[in-house]
Design a protein around this motif. Sequence first.
Motif, PDB file in Angstrom:
ATOM      1  N   THR A 123       0.833  -1.208   0.000  1.00 16.46           N
ATOM      2  CA  THR A 123       0.000   0.000   0.000  1.00 16.46           C
ATOM      3  C   THR A 123       0.864   1.253   0.000  1.00 16.46           C
ATOM      4  OG1 THR A 123      -1.854  -1.099   1.091  1.00 16.46           O
ATOM      5  CG2 THR A 123      -1.747   1.299   1.285  1.00 16.46           C
ATOM      6  N   ARG A 124       1.949   1.241   0.770  1.00 18.91           N
ATOM      7  CA  ARG A 124       2.850   2.392   0.767  1.00 18.91           C
ATOM      8  C   ARG A 124       3.377   2.664  -0.638  1.00 18.91           C
ATOM      9  NH1 ARG A 124       5.586  -0.093   5.051  1.00 18.91           N
ATOM     10  NH2 ARG A 124       7.532  -0.088   3.843  1.00 18.91           N
ATOM     11  N   ARG A 125       3.792   1.622  -1.325  1.00 14.76           N
ATOM     12  CA  ARG A 125       4.334   1.800  -2.679  1.00 14.76           C
ATOM     13  C   ARG A 125       3.268   2.329  -3.633  1.00 14.76           C
ATOM     14  NH1 ARG A 125       9.285  -0.338  -3.773  1.00 14.76           N
ATOM     15  NH2 ARG A 125      10.242  -1.645  -2.156  1.00 14.76           N
ATOM     16  N   SER A 126       2.050   1.814  -3.528  1.00 14.97           N
ATOM     17  CA  SER A 126       0.965   2.280  -4.393  1.00 14.97           C
ATOM     18  C   SER A 126       0.666   3.754  -4.137  1.00 14.97           C
ATOM     19  CB  SER A 126      -0.285   1.430  -4.154  1.00 14.97           C
ATOM     20  OG  SER A 126      -1.390   1.932  -4.879  1.00 14.97           O
ATOM     21  N   MET A 127       0.596   4.132  -2.879  1.00 16.93           N
ATOM     22  CA  MET A 127       0.344   5.534  -2.529  1.00 16.93           C
ATOM     23  C   MET A 127       1.474   6.427  -3.015  1.00 16.93           C
ATOM     24  SD  MET A 127      -1.160   5.240   1.343  1.00 16.93           S
ATOM     25  CE  MET A 127      -2.866   4.769   1.657  1.00 16.93           C
ATOM     26  N   ALA A 128       2.710   5.970  -2.850  1.00 13.54           N
ATOM     27  CA  ALA A 128       3.864   6.759  -3.276  1.00 13.54           C
ATOM     28  C   ALA A 128       3.818   7.036  -4.771  1.00 13.54           C
ATOM     29  CB  ALA A 128       5.158   6.038  -2.906  1.00 13.54           C
ATOM     30  N   ARG A 129       3.511   6.000  -5.555  1.00 14.59           N
ATOM     31  CA  ARG A 129       3.433   6.188  -7.012  1.00 14.59           C
ATOM     32  C   ARG A 129       2.314   7.152  -7.379  1.00 14.59           C
ATOM     33  NH1 ARG A 129       4.341   0.524  -6.946  1.00 14.59           N
ATOM     34  NH2 ARG A 129       2.094   0.150  -7.145  1.00 14.59           N
ATOM     35  N   ALA A 130       1.160   7.002  -6.736  1.00 14.04           N
ATOM     36  CA  ALA A 130       0.014   7.859  -7.058  1.00 14.04           C
ATOM     37  C   ALA A 130       0.318   9.321  -6.741  1.00 14.04           C
ATOM     38  CB  ALA A 130      -1.219   7.389  -6.289  1.00 14.04           C
ATOM     39  N   GLY A 131       0.903   9.572  -5.578  1.00  8.61           N
ATOM     40  CA  GLY A 131       1.201  10.945  -5.190  1.00  8.61           C
ATOM     41  C   GLY A 131       2.236  11.583  -6.083  1.00  8.61           C
ATOM     42  N   ARG A 132       3.311  10.861  -6.365  1.00 12.33           N
ATOM     43  CA  ARG A 132       4.379  11.423  -7.203  1.00 12.33           C
ATOM     44  C   ARG A 132       3.876  11.697  -8.612  1.00 12.33           C
ATOM     45  NH1 ARG A 132       9.814  12.145  -7.172  1.00 12.33           N
ATOM     46  NH2 ARG A 132      10.842  12.037  -9.204  1.00 12.33           N
ATOM     47  N   ARG A 133       3.103  10.769  -9.169  1.00  7.60           N
ATOM     48  CA  ARG A 133       2.584  10.954 -10.525  1.00  7.60           C
ATOM     49  C   ARG A 133       1.701  12.202 -10.597  1.00  7.60           C
ATOM     50  NH1 ARG A 133      -0.631   6.895 -10.660  1.00  7.60           N
ATOM     51  NH2 ARG A 133       1.065   5.404 -10.988  1.00  7.60           N
ATOM     52  N   ARG A 134       0.812  12.349  -9.632  1.00  6.70           N
ATOM     53  CA  ARG A 134      -0.102  13.501  -9.657  1.00  6.70           C
ATOM     54  C   ARG A 134       0.655  14.798  -9.412  1.00  6.70           C
ATOM     55  NH1 ARG A 134      -3.143  14.890  -5.313  1.00  6.70           N
ATOM     56  NH2 ARG A 134      -3.024  12.755  -4.502  1.00  6.70           N
ATOM     57  N   ALA A 135       1.594  14.787  -8.467  1.00  6.15           N
ATOM     58  CA  ALA A 135       2.333  16.011  -8.151  1.00  6.15           C
ATOM     59  C   ALA A 135       3.129  16.506  -9.348  1.00  6.15           C
ATOM     60  CB  ALA A 135       3.254  15.773  -6.958  1.00  6.15           C
ATOM     61  N   HIS A 136       3.917  15.625  -9.952  1.00  8.04           N
ATOM     62  CA  HIS A 136       4.770  16.056 -11.064  1.00  8.04           C
ATOM     63  C   HIS A 136       3.954  16.325 -12.322  1.00  8.04           C
ATOM     64  CE1 HIS A 136       8.836  15.537  -9.299  1.00  8.04           C
ATOM     65  NE2 HIS A 136       8.156  14.777  -8.460  1.00  8.04           N
ATOM     66  N   GLY A 137       2.743  15.786 -12.396  1.00 14.51           N
ATOM     67  CA  GLY A 137       1.916  16.022 -13.566  1.00 14.51           C
ATOM     68  C   GLY A 137       1.051  17.264 -13.497  1.00 14.51           C
ATOM     69  N   SER A 138       0.852  17.819 -12.271  1.00 17.12           N
ATOM     70  CA  SER A 138      -0.092  18.936 -12.190  1.00 17.12           C
ATOM     71  C   SER A 138       0.169  19.926 -11.061  1.00 17.12           C
ATOM     72  CB  SER A 138      -1.517  18.386 -12.017  1.00 17.12           C
ATOM     73  OG  SER A 138      -1.654  17.680 -10.782  1.00 17.12           O
ATOM     74  N   MET A 139       1.234  19.753 -10.248  1.00 19.64           N
ATOM     75  CA  MET A 139       1.357  20.554  -9.031  1.00 19.64           C
ATOM     76  C   MET A 139       2.688  21.285  -8.892  1.00 19.64           C
ATOM     77  SD  MET A 139      -0.406  17.730  -6.467  1.00 19.64           S
ATOM     78  CE  MET A 139      -0.348  18.761  -5.005  1.00 19.64           C
ATOM     79  N   THR A 140       3.484  21.388  -9.950  1.00 19.85           N
ATOM     80  CA  THR A 140       4.744  22.122  -9.852  1.00 19.85           C
ATOM     81  C   THR A 140       4.470  23.625  -9.839  1.00 19.85           C
ATOM     82  OG1 THR A 140       5.111  22.349 -12.219  1.00 19.85           O
ATOM     83  CG2 THR A 140       5.847  20.290 -11.200  1.00 19.85           C
ATOM     84  N   TRP A 141       5.507  24.403  -9.517  1.00 24.15           N
ATOM     85  CA  TRP A 141       5.355  25.864  -9.580  1.00 24.15           C
ATOM     86  C   TRP A 141       5.081  26.313 -11.021  1.00 24.15           C
ATOM     87  CZ3 TRP A 141       3.895  28.030  -5.508  1.00 24.15           C
ATOM     88  CH2 TRP A 141       4.445  27.745  -4.252  1.00 24.15           C
ATOM     89  N   ASP A 142       5.578  25.569 -12.009  1.00 28.99           N
ATOM     90  CA  ASP A 142       5.259  25.918 -13.397  1.00 28.99           C
ATOM     91  C   ASP A 142       3.759  25.786 -13.660  1.00 28.99           C
ATOM     92  OD1 ASP A 142       7.896  26.495 -14.068  1.00 28.99           O
ATOM     93  OD2 ASP A 142       8.320  24.446 -14.715  1.00 28.99           O
ATOM     94  N   HIS A 143       3.134  24.763 -13.090  1.00 30.81           N
ATOM     95  CA  HIS A 143       1.682  24.636 -13.223  1.00 30.81           C
ATOM     96  C   HIS A 143       0.976  25.806 -12.532  1.00 30.81           C
ATOM     97  CE1 HIS A 143       2.790  20.270 -13.809  1.00 30.81           C
ATOM     98  NE2 HIS A 143       2.000  20.490 -14.848  1.00 30.81           N
ATOM     99  N   VAL A 144       1.499  26.216 -11.374  1.00 31.37           N
ATOM    100  CA  VAL A 144       0.923  27.371 -10.673  1.00 31.37           C
ATOM    101  C   VAL A 144       1.006  28.616 -11.546  1.00 31.37           C
ATOM    102  CG1 VAL A 144       1.233  28.935  -8.708  1.00 31.37           C
ATOM    103  CG2 VAL A 144       1.355  26.458  -8.369  1.00 31.37           C
ATOM    104  N   ALA A 145       2.151  28.848 -12.178  1.00 33.29           N
ATOM    105  CA  ALA A 145       2.316  30.029 -13.029  1.00 33.29           C
ATOM    106  C   ALA A 145       1.362  29.990 -14.218  1.00 33.29           C
ATOM    107  CB  ALA A 145       3.757  30.127 -13.514  1.00 33.29           C
TER     108      ALA A 145
END
Length: 366
Positions: free
Chosen positions: A321-343
């Motif tokens: 479960t930890r590994r599944s959560m880690a993959r889900a969070g990293r994928r979503r963060a790098h796909g939509s949550m960087t400062w470039d996305h904020v800009a």
Amino acid sequence: MSFRTIAMVCADKGVAPGSSKGAAQHLRGVAAACHRAGHRVTLFSRRPAEAPFPVPIEPLDQIEHHDTGAPDIVYERYSLGHRRGLEAARARGVRFVLEVNAPLVDEATEHRPETVSESDRTVEAHLIAEADLVITVSTELSTWVEALRAGPTVTIPNGFEPSWFRTTRHTPIEPTLVFLGHPKPWHGADQLPAILAALADLGHRPRLLVAGGGRGADDVMDRARAVGVHEQVTVTGALAPRHATAMLADATIGLAPYPRREPFYFCPLKVVDYLAAGLPVVATDQGDIANLVRDAGLTVEPDDVDSFAAAVAALLEDEATRRSMARAGRRRAHGSMTWDHVAIRTMAAIDALDATAAGEHVGALR
């Protein structure tokens, strides 16, 4: 999207560009991302930089006079009692965008009453009402702002700098929990030793890494000694943000035990960073936290140490479960949550102002 010339304003005497504070990270993130997107950005700051900064910095008192290439936006991080950004924008006939990160008068009244006056509340209401656009970091903060204005308000959560994060994660020799940032009581840092003690009752003795420093870190160690878990705790002291976030790659679970607060207007940078690092998260369920965490962790009721510890224990016992959560969070963060996305979202909201104004102009001509 058209390219802009932006006069960015930070009048907060507590925010030094380039410092390790969360507010300074937000300031740097937005400035750097707008610069990378091709916009011409100059920061007007009350304080000088404490570290290299991605855009030119001018003294705050030059905002009315400095030639920044005829800015078409004045973008101000709301600071207590400061209205010169709005005045400079109106004098130049350009857009004034106000970034609101907290209800500062209420916050100062609660924590630092000697620093606030009724005139600050008057300025706050005026700025929020008169801004062409207000950008907030959370839905609860937007609700508060919308009660004070008729114009557009947009919620854009905090981001992160992807170059600060390692692309590979390590498996620590011992399970390691991490609390990122300068520990403050309103971050729930004072609950960390009690969480470790409750975990011991459940048969777990993980390490706790406090990646930050300051007086709050000393309080954490004092409480840890009082409950007999101090040997499990490591406090790094103050670190440059990129060095602090790099340490997340060596952790097992990220912690955000915020105590109950109403309204909960924060957008926790630490939670965004945990997701970006590929760390499963255990946090309290308040404000937008559950929507940030989603399938990348667990949320529990605030101020319930036993439930928080049980959630951590459940993840320590379930590597899959930890590994599944880690993959889900990293994928979503790098796909939509960087400062470039904020800009990108910020500039889209500003472009929408121009589109609305153009439509109103055409309608008036018909």
